[in-house]
Design a protein around this motif. Structure first.
Motif, PDB file in Angstrom:
ATOM      1  N   GLU A 116      12.693  11.027  -3.653  1.00 58.10           N
ATOM      2  CA  GLU A 116      12.675   9.969  -2.631  1.00 58.10           C
ATOM      3  C   GLU A 116      11.558  10.374  -1.653  1.00 58.10           C
ATOM      4  OE1 GLU A 116      12.229   5.010  -2.110  1.00 58.10           O
ATOM      5  OE2 GLU A 116      13.275   7.292  -3.898  1.00 58.10           O
ATOM      6  N   ALA A 117      12.308  11.445  -0.972  1.00 59.14           N
ATOM      7  CA  ALA A 117      11.667  11.855   0.694  1.00 59.14           C
ATOM      8  C   ALA A 117      10.010  12.050   0.312  1.00 59.14           C
ATOM      9  CB  ALA A 117      12.063  12.802   1.098  1.00 59.14           C
ATOM     10  N   LEU A 118       9.702  13.196  -0.885  1.00 62.54           N
ATOM     11  CA  LEU A 118       9.040  12.901  -1.560  1.00 62.54           C
ATOM     12  C   LEU A 118       7.606  11.974  -1.282  1.00 62.54           C
ATOM     13  CD1 LEU A 118       6.229  15.318  -2.509  1.00 62.54           C
ATOM     14  CD2 LEU A 118       7.299  15.268  -4.767  1.00 62.54           C
ATOM     15  N   ARG A 119       8.134  11.013  -2.245  1.00 60.20           N
ATOM     16  CA  ARG A 119       7.888   9.961  -2.856  1.00 60.20           C
ATOM     17  C   ARG A 119       7.431   8.719  -1.605  1.00 60.20           C
ATOM     18  NH1 ARG A 119       7.920   4.185  -4.087  1.00 60.20           N
ATOM     19  NH2 ARG A 119      10.030   3.993  -3.216  1.00 60.20           N
ATOM     20  N   LYS A 120       8.105   8.648  -0.862  1.00 57.13           N
ATOM     21  CA  LYS A 120       7.871   7.804   0.946  1.00 57.13           C
ATOM     22  C   LYS A 120       7.086   8.802   1.426  1.00 57.13           C
ATOM     23  CE  LYS A 120      12.533   5.472   1.251  1.00 57.13           C
ATOM     24  NZ  LYS A 120      13.775   5.431   2.477  1.00 57.13           N
ATOM     25  N   ALA A 121       6.603  10.251   1.160  1.00 64.38           N
ATOM     26  CA  ALA A 121       5.974  10.523   2.488  1.00 64.38           C
ATOM     27  C   ALA A 121       4.050  10.807   1.133  1.00 64.38           C
ATOM     28  CB  ALA A 121       5.888  12.746   2.264  1.00 64.38           C
ATOM     29  N   VAL A 128       3.379   4.315 -11.699  1.00 61.57           N
ATOM     30  CA  VAL A 128       3.865   3.349 -12.634  1.00 61.57           C
ATOM     31  C   VAL A 128       4.373   2.107 -12.637  1.00 61.57           C
ATOM     32  CG1 VAL A 128       5.144   3.642 -15.129  1.00 61.57           C
ATOM     33  CG2 VAL A 128       3.891   6.030 -14.122  1.00 61.57           C
ATOM     34  N   ASP A 129       5.572   2.013 -11.923  1.00 67.01           N
ATOM     35  CA  ASP A 129       5.818   0.667 -11.402  1.00 67.01           C
ATOM     36  C   ASP A 129       4.943  -0.023 -10.582  1.00 67.01           C
ATOM     37  OD1 ASP A 129       7.579  -1.316 -10.744  1.00 67.01           O
ATOM     38  OD2 ASP A 129       9.111  -0.658  -9.821  1.00 67.01           O
ATOM     39  N   GLN A 130       4.762  -1.096 -11.435  1.00 71.01           N
ATOM     40  CA  GLN A 130       3.492  -1.653 -10.990  1.00 71.01           C
ATOM     41  C   GLN A 130       3.653  -2.277  -8.787  1.00 71.01           C
ATOM     42  OE1 GLN A 130       0.800  -4.280 -12.160  1.00 71.01           O
ATOM     43  NE2 GLN A 130       0.657  -2.947 -14.199  1.00 71.01           N
ATOM     44  N   SER A 131       5.525  -2.326  -8.884  1.00 78.39           N
ATOM     45  CA  SER A 131       5.935  -3.851  -7.919  1.00 78.39           C
ATOM     46  C   SER A 131       6.258  -2.547  -7.320  1.00 78.39           C
ATOM     47  CB  SER A 131       7.252  -3.910  -8.637  1.00 78.39           C
ATOM     48  OG  SER A 131       7.923  -3.008  -8.889  1.00 78.39           O
ATOM     49  N   ARG A 132       6.406  -1.314  -7.212  1.00 80.31           N
ATOM     50  CA  ARG A 132       6.002   0.091  -5.500  1.00 80.31           C
ATOM     51  C   ARG A 132       4.918  -0.044  -5.240  1.00 80.31           C
ATOM     52  NH1 ARG A 132      11.733   3.386  -5.994  1.00 80.31           N
ATOM     53  NH2 ARG A 132      10.234   4.814  -7.496  1.00 80.31           N
ATOM     54  N   ARG A 133       4.323  -0.001  -5.892  1.00 77.29           N
ATOM     55  CA  ARG A 133       2.274   0.616  -5.351  1.00 77.29           C
ATOM     56  C   ARG A 133       2.290   0.167  -4.072  1.00 77.29           C
ATOM     57  NH1 ARG A 133      -1.662  -0.168 -11.333  1.00 77.29           N
ATOM     58  NH2 ARG A 133      -0.544   0.910 -12.275  1.00 77.29           N
ATOM     59  N   PRO A 134       1.530   0.879  -3.483  1.00 79.81           N
ATOM     60  CA  PRO A 134       1.235   0.456  -1.853  1.00 79.81           C
ATOM     61  C   PRO A 134       0.115  -0.876  -1.762  1.00 79.81           C
ATOM     62  CG  PRO A 134       0.907   2.507  -2.511  1.00 79.81           C
ATOM     63  CD  PRO A 134       1.771   2.333  -3.425  1.00 79.81           C
ATOM     64  N   LYS A 135       0.352  -1.746  -0.970  1.00 71.75           N
ATOM     65  CA  LYS A 135      -0.263  -2.496  -1.041  1.00 71.75           C
ATOM     66  C   LYS A 135      -2.087  -2.747  -0.139  1.00 71.75           C
ATOM     67  CE  LYS A 135       2.051  -5.667  -3.448  1.00 71.75           C
ATOM     68  NZ  LYS A 135       3.494  -4.427  -3.652  1.00 71.75           N
TER      69      LYS A 135
END
Length: 393
Positions: A116-121, A128-135
């Motif tokens: 999770e820390a790596l994903r946030k960095a 893959v999950d379009q709802s989590r892609r940065p706007k």
């Protein structure tokens, strides 16, 4: 008379199914305990579970079995990682679910990065999950440490995120924010725990995906992308030999703590999965035979186990053990993954060999290693069988 034997019990499918205790389990531990609830024989709970704390698993077993189980009696799939001290000072990415960070710190690792820390960095990596892609385009990441290795504790929740980020870390040599240059090979060290393809829960369908299924995905994606094999620095949990050596070490410690002077000569490994419990016990039995015959100096012979990391002994446990254990016999029960089609066979060595190899890629298939020494209906029958062989009442 002090015991000259000990038990290695698998958990899922042998003692519990999901959160429910197998009825025979309490009967078995009534046999194993004295009037005060103390075990009369050394016991280790040897499970490939890894998404929990050792203390939590001990508490769960205490409630299920109706006796006090200590964390020192529990070996989770990742427990032998405390032996791999050469990685404890490195910055390690940890994957899995549950208290992965706490588990890593308890095992001796000092610098841990969660998925999770790596994903946030690096939010642009997980797409893959379009709802989590940065706007919006995020600012560049600064000050994030270089990752020096990967620990795979167990199956994660979001497989697509973990698969993507682990591959990114391996391809970038631990700097997933950098522009990709030449693909490094050998890649960063990967330490994997629990190779079980399937495991048994409450569902009527035979088996649920285990961490071995996740590893299968990771290995195949890495090979498809790079054209090279994913290599493991350590591959632990059943059926790896180092896991059973660690179990023997804990069995000997228990016997010494209880003041039992008689050396432990024999281990009985009770499990429900031919490809992890039976294979691992038989592989360890072969190791014990070869060690006592002085055919090898350390570790098991190259065949049937292919991975070089499995033949090494990071702890040199045999120096700490008194070398008394001579055999590890496998007892297969029919309350979990394995189901016998007919009645429990009367002959020993009568085990149906799997027609499809469910074991891990790095363990060459040897049909003799999935043949249990004995097949019984449940764990209570397994304890009775061992008591009879030991002339123990």
């Amino acid at each position: 008379q002090p015991p000259a034997f000990g038990f290695l019990f698998d958990v899922d499918g042998v003692l519990v199914r999901g959160s429910q205790a197998v009825p025979a389990a309490r009967r078995a531990f009534q046999r194993l305990s004295d009037g005060g609830g103390r075990l009369r024989v050394p016991v280790v709970f040897l499970t490939n579970a890894g998404n929990c704390l050792r203390s939590a698993k001990a508490q769960e077993l205490s409630q299920a079995l109706g006796l006090q189980v200590s964390p020192e009696q529990v070996i989770l799939s990742h427990s032998p990682l405390r032996l791999f001290s050469q990685f404890h000072q490195k910055c390690m990415l940890v994957a899995g679910q549950g208290p992965v960070e706490e588990n890593a710190l308890n095992l001796g690792f000092k610098h841990v990065v969660t998925m999770e820390a790596l994903r946030k960095a690096y939010p642009l990596l997980d797409m893959v999950d379009q709802s989590r892609r940065p706007k919006e385009l995020p600012p560049p990441t600064t000050g994030f440490p270089t990752i020096e290795g990967v620990i795979l504790f167990g199956e994660p929740v979001r497989w697509e995120t973990s698969l993507q980020l682990i591959i990114d870390v391996l391809l970038s040599n631990g700097n997933p924010g950098a522009e990709l240059q030449d693909i490094p090979y050998p890649h960063l060290p990967v330490l994997a725990c629990n190779m079980d393809l399937l495991w048994m829960a409450e569902a009527k369908m035979p088996s649920r995906f285990g961490h071995g299924t996740f590893l299968l995905c990771l290995e195949n994606i890495y090979k498809k992308v790079t054209g090279r094999e994913l290599k493991y620095e350590a591959l632990i949990g059943k059926p790896s030999t180092v896991t059973y050596r660690y179990a023997e070490y804990l069995i000997q410690q228990q016997a010494e703590k209880q003041g039992w002077k008689s050396p432990i000569r024999r281990l009985y490994a009770v499990g429900d999965n031919p490809m992890s419990d039976v294979y691992g016990a038989n592989l360890y039995n072969n190791y014990l035979k070869s060690a006592h015959q002085n055919q090898v100096q350390a570790g098991v012979k190259r065949s049937p186990q292919a991975a070089s990391s499995q033949t090494e002994d990071p702890l040199q446990l045999r120096k700490d053990c008194n070398n008394s254990v001579e055999s590890c016999e496998s007892i297969l029960v029919c309350t979990g993954v394995y189901r016998h089609n007919a009645d429990v066979p009367s002959k020993t060595k009568e085990c149906t060999t799997e027609t499809v190899f469910h074991g891990h890629r790095d363990f060459c298939f040897d049909p003799s290693l999935v043949e249990a020494s004995y097949i019984v209906q449940d764990v209570n029958d397994a304890v009775q069988l061992a008591f009879k062989k030991e002339n123990w009442s």
